[in-house]
Design an enzyme around this catalytic site. Sequence first.
Site, PDB file in Angstrom:
ATOM      1  N   ARG A  19       4.704  12.892  -8.083  1.00 35.35           N
ATOM      2  CA  ARG A  19       5.929  12.860  -7.284  1.00 35.35           C
ATOM      3  C   ARG A  19       5.950  11.720  -6.282  1.00 35.35           C
ATOM      4  NH1 ARG A  19       5.931  19.092  -5.675  1.00 35.35           N
ATOM      5  NH2 ARG A  19       3.754  18.562  -5.550  1.00 35.35           N
ATOM      6  N   CYS A  71     -12.984  12.322   4.967  1.00 36.51           N
ATOM      7  CA  CYS A  71     -12.417  11.543   3.867  1.00 36.51           C
ATOM      8  C   CYS A  71     -12.380  10.077   4.305  1.00 36.51           C
ATOM      9  CB  CYS A  71     -11.011  12.046   3.535  1.00 36.51           C
ATOM     10  SG  CYS A  71      -9.893  11.993   4.944  1.00 36.51           S
ATOM     11  N   ASP A 127      -0.778  13.417  -7.848  1.00 37.37           N
ATOM     12  CA  ASP A 127       0.565  13.972  -7.926  1.00 37.37           C
ATOM     13  C   ASP A 127       1.584  12.871  -8.232  1.00 37.37           C
ATOM     14  OD1 ASP A 127       2.552  16.038  -5.692  1.00 37.37           O
ATOM     15  OD2 ASP A 127       2.929  15.250  -7.665  1.00 37.37           O
ATOM     16  N   THR A 183      -4.959  -0.652  -3.929  1.00 32.36           N
ATOM     17  CA  THR A 183      -5.458   0.683  -4.260  1.00 32.36           C
ATOM     18  C   THR A 183      -6.758   0.586  -5.047  1.00 32.36           C
ATOM     19  OG1 THR A 183      -4.915   2.805  -5.292  1.00 32.36           O
ATOM     20  CG2 THR A 183      -4.168   0.849  -6.448  1.00 32.36           C
ATOM     21  N   ARG A 221       0.864  -1.179   0.000  1.00 31.51           N
ATOM     22  CA  ARG A 221       0.000   0.000   0.000  1.00 31.51           C
ATOM     23  C   ARG A 221       0.904   1.233   0.000  1.00 31.51           C
ATOM     24  NH1 ARG A 221      -4.418   2.977  -1.150  1.00 31.51           N
ATOM     25  NH2 ARG A 221      -4.703   4.661   0.320  1.00 31.51           N
TER      26      ARG A 221
HETATM   27 ZN   LIG Z   1      -7.823  12.224   4.118  1.00 34.63          ZN
END
Ligand SMILES: [Zn+2]
Length: 215
Positions: A145, A83, A143, A166, A67
């Site tokens: 990066r 979230c 992102d 994921t 992960r």
């Molecule tokens: Zn979060």
Amino acid sequence: MEWLTKTETITHPSMSEMDLERQAEAIIPTPWGNFRMLAYAASEAEWMPHLALVHEDYKAGQPALVRVHSECITGDLFSSKRCDCGEQLHYAIEMIAREKGILLYLRQEGRGIGIINKLKAYQLQDQGLNTIDANLHLGLEVDARQYGIAVAMLADLGVSQIRLLTNNPEKVSALDLSEVEIIARVPIIISPQKDNASYLKTKQQQMGHLFDLFE
Ligand SMILES: [Zn+2]
């Protein structure tokens, strides 16, 4: 939205994967089992190193269940319902413990803009600008990066084949371009709650995240 553009130019010193080195490691016993925690940074003076938690029974050379998790202090540590980061993290740790895999914990809260800007965004959201929160989290996840950092850490750990935990197809395609081979995508199953249903819906509809919200 002006401030969002502005913060994009802020980079955290540890964001670069170029000079990432293993600085320290130790066994950390957790409720899910014993993990070797390794800290990666450009120097040992870095106070926010990226972390790898490698299950003590991980067998080097074998495909690892991995992960790649980006820090979300509100969700990970305080189980914020804005979230699903905390839920995803704990789901991942349980699976990783079961399958003797690896968790990479990347210290780039809100794409490296930090908790201060994230709290400001939440406040704006509460004032009615409800896309800001989603933008921050989604920005964090797209992102590119973070994948360079993850690839550097996996290389140091001698991991070349992974099964990636994921729901985010972007993560799969970004890592697929690296020397790490993804032999499977393993979904994370989260049940939406009242407070994060619209956030999850945005993730699914606008970012192509692969999960069924109503299961
Ligand atoms: Zn979060």
